[in-house]
Each structure stands twice: as structure tokens, then as C-alpha cells.
Design a protein around this motif. Structure first.
Motif, PDB file in Angstrom:
ATOM      1  N   PHE A   1       0.835  -1.205   0.000  1.00  0.00           N
ATOM      2  CA  PHE A   1       0.000   0.000   0.000  1.00  0.00           C
ATOM      3  C   PHE A   1       0.878   1.267   0.000  1.00  0.00           C
ATOM      4  O   PHE A   1       0.528   2.272  -0.603  1.00  0.00           O
ATOM      5  CB  PHE A   1      -0.919   0.024   1.229  1.00  0.00           C
ATOM      6  CG  PHE A   1      -2.070  -0.941   1.137  1.00  0.00           C
ATOM      7  CD1 PHE A   1      -2.840  -1.042  -0.012  1.00  0.00           C
ATOM      8  CD2 PHE A   1      -2.416  -1.753   2.224  1.00  0.00           C
ATOM      9  CE1 PHE A   1      -3.916  -1.919  -0.097  1.00  0.00           C
ATOM     10  CE2 PHE A   1      -3.490  -2.640   2.153  1.00  0.00           C
ATOM     11  CZ  PHE A   1      -4.241  -2.715   0.989  1.00  0.00           C
ATOM     12  N   ALA A   2       2.032   1.168   0.697  1.00  0.00           N
ATOM     13  CA  ALA A   2       2.901   2.347   0.799  1.00  0.00           C
ATOM     14  C   ALA A   2       3.506   2.718  -0.551  1.00  0.00           C
ATOM     15  O   ALA A   2       3.986   3.842  -0.735  1.00  0.00           O
ATOM     16  CB  ALA A   2       4.009   2.090   1.821  1.00  0.00           C
ATOM     17  N   GLU A   3       3.536   1.789  -1.497  1.00  0.00           N
ATOM     18  CA  GLU A   3       4.087   2.086  -2.823  1.00  0.00           C
ATOM     19  C   GLU A   3       3.126   2.918  -3.660  1.00  0.00           C
ATOM     20  O   GLU A   3       3.485   3.417  -4.722  1.00  0.00           O
ATOM     21  CB  GLU A   3       4.378   0.781  -3.591  1.00  0.00           C
ATOM     22  CG  GLU A   3       5.476  -0.073  -2.990  1.00  0.00           C
ATOM     23  CD  GLU A   3       6.846   0.564  -3.137  1.00  0.00           C
ATOM     24  OE1 GLU A   3       7.014   1.430  -4.005  1.00  0.00           O
ATOM     25  OE2 GLU A   3       7.751   0.203  -2.350  1.00  0.00           O
ATOM     26  N   GLU A   4       1.883   3.022  -3.178  1.00  0.00           N
ATOM     27  CA  GLU A   4       0.844   3.600  -4.028  1.00  0.00           C
ATOM     28  C   GLU A   4       1.030   5.096  -4.326  1.00  0.00           C
ATOM     29  O   GLU A   4       0.953   5.491  -5.492  1.00  0.00           O
ATOM     30  CB  GLU A   4      -0.516   3.393  -3.357  1.00  0.00           C
ATOM     31  CG  GLU A   4      -1.524   2.873  -4.313  1.00  0.00           C
ATOM     32  CD  GLU A   4      -2.676   2.206  -3.590  1.00  0.00           C
ATOM     33  OE1 GLU A   4      -3.493   1.622  -4.265  1.00  0.00           O
ATOM     34  OE2 GLU A   4      -2.746   2.281  -2.354  1.00  0.00           O
ATOM     35  N   PRO A   5       1.278   5.916  -3.302  1.00  0.00           N
ATOM     36  CA  PRO A   5       1.367   7.339  -3.616  1.00  0.00           C
ATOM     37  C   PRO A   5       2.468   7.633  -4.641  1.00  0.00           C
ATOM     38  O   PRO A   5       2.319   8.524  -5.462  1.00  0.00           O
ATOM     39  CB  PRO A   5       1.688   7.974  -2.264  1.00  0.00           C
ATOM     40  CG  PRO A   5       1.202   6.988  -1.253  1.00  0.00           C
ATOM     41  CD  PRO A   5       1.418   5.646  -1.876  1.00  0.00           C
ATOM     42  N   GLY A   6       3.552   6.866  -4.629  1.00  0.00           N
ATOM     43  CA  GLY A   6       4.636   7.075  -5.592  1.00  0.00           C
ATOM     44  C   GLY A   6       4.314   6.504  -6.964  1.00  0.00           C
ATOM     45  O   GLY A   6       5.043   6.725  -7.928  1.00  0.00           O
ATOM     46  N   GLY A   7       3.258   5.738  -7.055  1.00  0.00           N
ATOM     47  CA  GLY A   7       2.842   5.222  -8.363  1.00  0.00           C
ATOM     48  C   GLY A   7       3.487   3.906  -8.762  1.00  0.00           C
ATOM     49  O   GLY A   7       3.375   3.471  -9.904  1.00  0.00           O
ATOM     50  N   THR A   8       4.205   3.217  -7.820  1.00  0.00           N
ATOM     51  CA  THR A   8       4.801   1.930  -8.165  1.00  0.00           C
ATOM     52  C   THR A   8       3.716   0.859  -8.283  1.00  0.00           C
ATOM     53  O   THR A   8       3.866  -0.128  -8.985  1.00  0.00           O
ATOM     54  CB  THR A   8       5.824   1.511  -7.083  1.00  0.00           C
ATOM     55  OG1 THR A   8       6.771   2.553  -6.982  1.00  0.00           O
ATOM     56  CG2 THR A   8       6.529   0.224  -7.431  1.00  0.00           C
ATOM     57  N   ILE A   9       2.641   1.077  -7.552  1.00  0.00           N
ATOM     58  CA  ILE A   9       1.511   0.143  -7.536  1.00  0.00           C
ATOM     59  C   ILE A   9       0.256   0.932  -7.891  1.00  0.00           C
ATOM     60  O   ILE A   9       0.106   2.063  -7.458  1.00  0.00           O
ATOM     61  CB  ILE A   9       1.380  -0.443  -6.110  1.00  0.00           C
ATOM     62  CG1 ILE A   9       2.384  -1.559  -5.888  1.00  0.00           C
ATOM     63  CG2 ILE A   9       0.008  -0.927  -5.799  1.00  0.00           C
ATOM     64  CD1 ILE A   9       1.985  -2.885  -6.479  1.00  0.00           C
ATOM     65  N   THR A  10      -0.609   0.337  -8.686  1.00  0.00           N
ATOM     66  CA  THR A  10      -1.858   1.039  -8.976  1.00  0.00           C
ATOM     67  C   THR A  10      -3.022   0.055  -8.966  1.00  0.00           C
ATOM     68  O   THR A  10      -2.822  -1.142  -8.705  1.00  0.00           O
ATOM     69  CB  THR A  10      -1.762   1.795 -10.311  1.00  0.00           C
ATOM     70  OG1 THR A  10      -2.945   2.586 -10.476  1.00  0.00           O
ATOM     71  CG2 THR A  10      -1.658   0.854 -11.502  1.00  0.00           C
ATOM     72  N   GLN A  11      -4.206   0.551  -9.238  1.00  0.00           N
ATOM     73  CA  GLN A  11      -5.392  -0.303  -9.246  1.00  0.00           C
ATOM     74  C   GLN A  11      -5.165  -1.482 -10.197  1.00  0.00           C
ATOM     75  O   GLN A  11      -4.722  -1.298 -11.320  1.00  0.00           O
ATOM     76  CB  GLN A  11      -6.594   0.534  -9.696  1.00  0.00           C
ATOM     77  CG  GLN A  11      -7.901  -0.196  -9.799  1.00  0.00           C
ATOM     78  CD  GLN A  11      -8.300  -0.831  -8.486  1.00  0.00           C
ATOM     79  OE1 GLN A  11      -7.814  -1.906  -8.149  1.00  0.00           O
ATOM     80  NE2 GLN A  11      -9.168  -0.186  -7.744  1.00  0.00           N
ATOM     81  N   GLY A  12      -5.496  -2.670  -9.728  1.00  0.00           N
ATOM     82  CA  GLY A  12      -5.174  -3.852 -10.516  1.00  0.00           C
ATOM     83  C   GLY A  12      -6.363  -4.593 -11.075  1.00  0.00           C
ATOM     84  O   GLY A  12      -6.223  -5.753 -11.456  1.00  0.00           O
ATOM     85  N   LEU A  13      -7.519  -3.970 -11.108  1.00  0.00           N
ATOM     86  CA  LEU A  13      -8.642  -4.676 -11.733  1.00  0.00           C
ATOM     87  C   LEU A  13      -8.270  -4.924 -13.195  1.00  0.00           C
ATOM     88  O   LEU A  13      -7.963  -3.990 -13.922  1.00  0.00           O
ATOM     89  CB  LEU A  13      -9.920  -3.837 -11.667  1.00  0.00           C
ATOM     90  CG  LEU A  13     -10.536  -3.655 -10.284  1.00  0.00           C
ATOM     91  CD1 LEU A  13     -11.835  -2.890 -10.388  1.00  0.00           C
ATOM     92  CD2 LEU A  13     -10.790  -4.995  -9.622  1.00  0.00           C
TER      93      LEU A  13
END
Ligand code: HEM
Length: 582
Positions: free
Chosen positions: A130-142
């Protein structure tokens, strides 16, 4: 050697929203090669920030990923995966439990039509994702294929759940957030209280026939979300009509094949969407007119129309409409399913219900009878009942993210394009705080007290509302709604629910029998019990035929006992036999 695809892509910055799916998948068997773990690898890819295919275990793995190992693969029959990928069935959880300890991350096999996925099995790792999200490493995966594509069509491209670009998501979320914040919720409370009271009174009015709690709660939460969105109560007939449209819309989410042919569920879903959008667009137009005339517009819709960010940006009608469709979807079944479970839990644990009632007496003494923000804050036990219900039966079994670039997680390499499945249900079940406990604290036991201790009050692995930048937008509103329901129920009513039923998987688990429930005024029941207690103390008297007041057999180790203690009303036989005075 670098993968030819990577060499093309590594230096080219790609917008996250347009991730080509061909670059997202990784070969099924290729990941079995385990590469030695390097503890001190940097968390982010040192060489590039763009999106590549980077297949783990492949000879052509990029140097960053080569320094990391790949998680072991778990077996999962593909049918179950398709059906329950998001709902984490027992077998699936067992795989994770088996892997736990030795492996903190596992990966699922790639199935036809689906990408492989990595699944962190500890709360710490889930939080790291979850912590990777603001930096954009992880995004919505649907996924953009199969059933999940229907979300994009039916909710709309501007819906938070569909938007993949982290910057666009953050922009929309910042404008939507205030309508779900503490001030907004405080302004909705009078409506929430009135609405819940009205529904409970209707349940009671159905007398001994009772209601099916699961269906009745769905009606309550749908009425709730529409009223809070529109800022006014919706006339019964219109509510029924909109409810029908909404059912068609949600049926469309699983209406494969997604081909628009008249009379098919998909066709009906598209038509329902059109009409619902029309309803919200008309609401937007009215709200904008009222605002222009200097009038205050209540409800979520009013707040969204008025919302403006620091740069002076406002939400468009389309952005509002797409997100109101999402709010209807996200804020309806989730709360009703949780409350159905909470009711069953209270029925099966009379002492918990008793504690809830005692707390409400204290809350009323301190804050008066109205449901205010302060009163809700003071309901620590009600809060614990809801959170314990969500711990034992989280409605959302898992959420999915996708890696937009290679990154390291707990010493494993997560290649760009990998789906990362965060198994919320499994994490709750394997929370180390009670994983090996027995008795009252065993993971399967319903015990709100565990949430009252300083340690239990910490979120730990309990993440029923997800996390990171996409943490449930309506979490605080949902808690206010559910606590108000429990508070008013406990203050005014006694109930009997038939909990001897099978719980079937859907969104969370629902009772196969619909949870039949009979509601009565608490005062009446207490009077009857007091009368029974007074009477039973004079046991030497001869009594009339005992009067049975409701009956609910509960299973226990020693045969069956009656949950209500079999209240009796006794009177002197002589009195009864005397002829009526003329
Ligand atoms: C028991 C009640 C509820 C539960 C358990 C629940 C759970 C969740 C979960 C797990 C997510 C995904 C979070 C993630 O991806 O990390 C989510 C997202 C969301 N929920 Fe809820 N929810 C509930 C009620 C509500 C209500 C009442 C509303 C609206 C009034 C709501 C609105 C949303 C929205 C808009 C999102 C998308 C957020 C985003 O992508 O930025 N939810 N919810």
C-alpha cells in the motif's frame, strides 16, 4: 542479457493508465527458478522508472530483478480461481497458511486468460505494498479483461475504482474526499438516525411474521446511501424503481458474454446505467442551479458540486456521476452484509448484546438520546462489535493492485505488470495476535473484547477497508451508519433471529435462509421478563398455564437450551378461577 521488450521499454516513460496488457503478463512456468535473496537491494529499481515486462526467473530478467528471488508458486484449481479470486476461499487460504513462516509471499499459477499474481501473506508486507501507491509503483489492478472490464463500462472511466493513473486518481479523490470527511458525516447524522429509526419501526410493525434481515438490511442500506447522496428522502415508489435499476446494473457486472443484445442481462445493465446516470445528472443540474442562487445544497451530491481544490478545479458532471454510481455500488451491499453478520453474532452471543445495551444506556446518559458525532465516538463497545464482525467476516476478501514498474518486496522481486493480490480475509484470519490463541481469543471466536485492549485496538493485520491511496472512501461513513444501526437497535428493541443456517459466499457471506428476524419493543420484553422474575420468586404458589414468550433453541454441548431463558408470566390460580366481577 536484457529482454528485447524491456530494452525497448525501459527508457520510455509510459503512462500508467495505458499499460499494454501484453507487457503485463509473465510466462507461467518461468518463475520457478529461485534466485538468491539479497537483503540490501534498494526498494526501487535503481536504473529505470518505466514499465517493462521483466519476467521473473527468465534468463533475460533485468539485473535488478536478478538480485532478488521469486516467491514459490501455490497450486490452485483454475475454476476456483476464476470464481473466487477476490473472495479467497478456504482452500486458497490454506495454501497461504502453509506458506506462512517459510514464505511471506506466494504466487498463484498463471491460468488461461489471467495473469500470474503475487500474494503477500503478512500485514507488514501488505502495508509495504500500500505504501508504494502514492509514488505510483503500484496502482489499481482490476484486470482490463474478463469480468472486471465490465466495471469500467458500467461505472464509467472517471470512477475511482476504474482510474489507474495514480495522479488522476489522487486529483479526483482530493475533490471527493471532503464529502466523506468528519464534518460532512456530522451533517448527515440527523438523516441517518431518522432513516434507521424508520426502518426499524417498519420491521417491528411486521409483528410475529418478522422480516428477512438480509433483504431488509439491503433495503435499508440502499435507502441510506441514496438519501445521503441526494440530501433528501426518496419517495417509496422511486426508491423501488431505482433499486430495480441498480440490481440490473450489478447483475451486468457478471453478465458474461458482454455483448449488447436486447433482453440479455448486459443489455439491461447498460439501459439501467443510462437511466441512473440521467437521474444523477438531473440532480447535478438542480444542485448547480441552487448553488448559483446562493442556496445551500445538502447531501454528498451538494458537496461534490460545490467542491473546489486549491487550483480552483471543480468536478465535472461526468466525474460526479461516475463516482456516485461507484458510491451506490461500494456503499450498499458491504454495509448490509456486515450488519447481517453482526445481527447473527448478537443473537448467538446474548452477553455481547447485553454489553451493547449497557453501553447505550451510558451513552444516552452522557450525550442525550440523539446520535451525535460525540455519542458515536463514545460507543467504544459498539465500535468493537463492528470491527470484530469485520475481522471474522470481512466483506471484501481481497483487493488487487498491479506493479507499474519492477520493485522489491520483502526481498522478493516483483516484476512490472505483476498483479499483487492483497488477501484481506486471509490476513485477518492469520493475524499473529490471535493466530495460535484458543478459547475466547481463538481466531474463529466472536469476541469484541479483543478489540478493546490497547493491542487489539491497533489495526494490525485487520484491513477490512483496504489501505493506501485507495483506502475505502466511505469507511468513516460506513462505521457511522453501522454503529447508529446497532445503537438504535440495542436501545429500543429485542429481537429473535434464526441463525441456524448455512452462510454462502457472495460479497462476503450471506445467510441461505435470509436470517428471519422478529423485532419487538425492548420495554415490552423487559416488562415480561421482570414479571416472570417476580413470579418465579414466589414458587410455592400454584400457577396458571405458563405463557411462552418467543422461543429460540440454541445448540450447546449439553443438548439444547433456550436463548431467551424461557420467560414465564405467572399469576395466582385462584385469581384466574374467580368469576369476573359483575
Ligand atoms: C462495511 C462497509 C464497507 C467495507 C467493508 C468497504 C470496503 C472497501 C474496500 C476493501 C475497498 C477497496 C480499498 C482498496 O482498494 O484498498 C473499498 C473501496 C471503496 N469504498 Fe468501501 N467499504 C464499505 C463501505 C463503503 C461505503 C458506505 C462507501 C460510500 C459511501 C464506500 C465507498 C468506497 C469507494 C468510493 C471506494 C473506492 C476508493 C478508491 O478507489 O479510491 N465504501 N471499500
Amino acid at each position: 542479457m536484457m529482454h528485447p521488450l524491456n530494452s525497448k521499454l525501459l527508457c520510455k516513460q509510459q503512462p500508467v493508465a495505458s499499460v499494454p496488457r501484453s507487457h503485463v503478463a509473465r510466462p507461467a512456468g518461468a518463475s520457478r527458478r529461485v534466485i538468491a535473496r539479497t537483503a540490501d537491494v534498494p526498494l526501487h529499481h535503481p536504473h529505470h522508472d518505466s514499465l517493462g515486462s521483466a519476467d521473473a526467473g527468465d534468463e533475460s530478467r533485468c539485473p535488478f530483478l536478478q538480485a532478488l528471488r521469486t516467491p514459490p508458486m501455490v497450486n490452485m484449481p483454475w475454476l476456483q480461481r476464476v470464481k473466487y479470486q477476490v473472495f479467497a476461499p478456504a482452500q486458497y487460504q490454506a495454501q497461504v497458511l502453509k506458506g506462512r513462516g517459510e514464505h511471506t509471499i506466494v504466487q498463484g499459477p498463471r491460468q488461461p486468460g489471467f495473469n500470474s499474481f503475487f500474494m503477500p501473506a503478512t500485514g507488514e508486507l501488505a502495508k509495504a505494498v500500500f505504501a508504494e501507491e502514492p509514488g505510483g509503483t503500484i496502482t489499481q489492478g482490476l484486470a482490463e479483461k474478463g469480468g472486471f472490464r465490465a466495471f469500467g463500462t458500467l461505472l464509467g472511466e472517471d470512477s475511482l475504482l476504474v482510474v489507474k493513473d495514480p495522479a488522476r486518481h489522487a486529483y479526483l479523490r482530493a475533490l471527493l474526499q471532503p464529502a466523506f470527511g468528519p464534518d460532512a458525516i456530522a451533517s448527515y447524522l440527523p438523516d441517518i438516525e431518522a432513516l434507521v429509526s424508520r426502518h426499524l419501526a417498519t420491521w417491528q410493525a411486521s409483528g410475529q411474521a418478522g422480516v428477512k434481515a438480509y433483504g431488509a438490511l439491503k433495503m435499508l442500506t440502499f435507502d441510506f446511501i441514496l438519501q445521503i447522496v441526494m440530501g433528501r428522502s426518496i419517495p417509496e415508489q422511486q426508491l423501488q424503481h431505482l433499486g430495480g435499476l441498480f440490481s440490473s446494473l450489478t447483475a451486468g457486472l457478471v453478465a458474461w458474454p458482454y455483448i449488447d443484445i436486447p433482453f440479455t442481462p448486459w443489455h439491461k445493465a447498460l439501459a439501467a446505467r443510462e437511466e441512473l446516470c440521467g437521474f444523477f445528472l438531473a440532480g447535478c443540474a438542480q444542485a448547480r442551479q441552487a448553488l448559483a442562487a446562493g442556496q445551500a445544497v445538502p447531501g454528498i451530491l451538494g458537496r461534490l458540486v460545490a467542491a473546489v481544490d486549491e487550483q480552483g478545479n471543480r468536478l465535472t458532471d461526468q466525474e460526479i456521476t461516475h463516482n456516485l454510481l461507484l458510491v451506490l455500488l461500494a456503499g450498499h451491499d458491504t454495509s448490509s452484509t456486515t450488519l447481517t453478520r453482526a445481527l447473527a453474532n448478537l443473537q448467538d452471543h446474548p452477553r455481547v448484546l447485553q454489553r451493547l445495551r449497557q453501553e447505550q444506556q451510558q451513552v444516552v446518559a452522557r450525550h442525550g438520546g440523539r446520535i451525535s458525532s460525540d455519542a458515536l465516538k463514545d460507543m467504544r463497545y459498539a465500535d468493537a462489535v463492528v470491527r470484530e464482525t469485520l475481522r471474522r467476516d470481512p466483506v471484501v476478501g481481497a483487493v488487487i493492485r498491479v506493479a507499474t514498474r519492477d520493485f522489491a518486496l520483502g526481498g522478493y522481486g516483483v516484476p512490472a505488470g505483476t498483479n499483487v493480490l492483497l488477501p484481506l480475509r486471509t490476513l485477518a484470519e492469520t493475524d499473529p495476535r490471535w493466530l495460535h490463541s484458543t478459547g475466547d481469543l481463538a481466531p474463529a471466536a466472536f469476541n469484541p473484547d479483543r478489540m478493546m485492549t490497547p493491542e487489539g485496538a491497533k489495526p494490525g493485520q485487520l484491513m477490512p477497508f483496504g489501505g493506501g491511496a485507495r483506502y475505502c472512501l466511505g469507511a468513516a461513513l460506513a462505521m457511522a451508519e453501522m454503529k447508529t444501526f446497532l445503537a438504535l437497535l440495542a436501545r429500543q428493541y429485542a429481537f429473535q433471529a434464526d441463525t441456524a443456517t448455512e452462510w454462502k459466499p457472495a460479497l462476503g457471506y450471506y445467510p441461505a435462509n435470509g436470517l428471519p428476524l422478529v423485532l419487538s419493543q425492548l420495554q415490552q420484553q423487559q416488562q415480561q421478563q421482570q414479571a416472570a422474575a417476580a413470579c418465579s420468586s414466589s414458587s410455592s404458589r400454584r400457577c396458571e398455564q405458563p405463557q411462552r414468550v418467543g422461543c429460540n433453541y440454541m445448540r450447546s454441548a449439553l443438548g439444547y437450551y433456550l436463548a431467551n431463558g424461557l420467560p414465564l408470566v405467572l399469576s395466582q390460580l385462584q385469581q384466574q378461577q374467580q368469576p369476573a366481577a359483575v
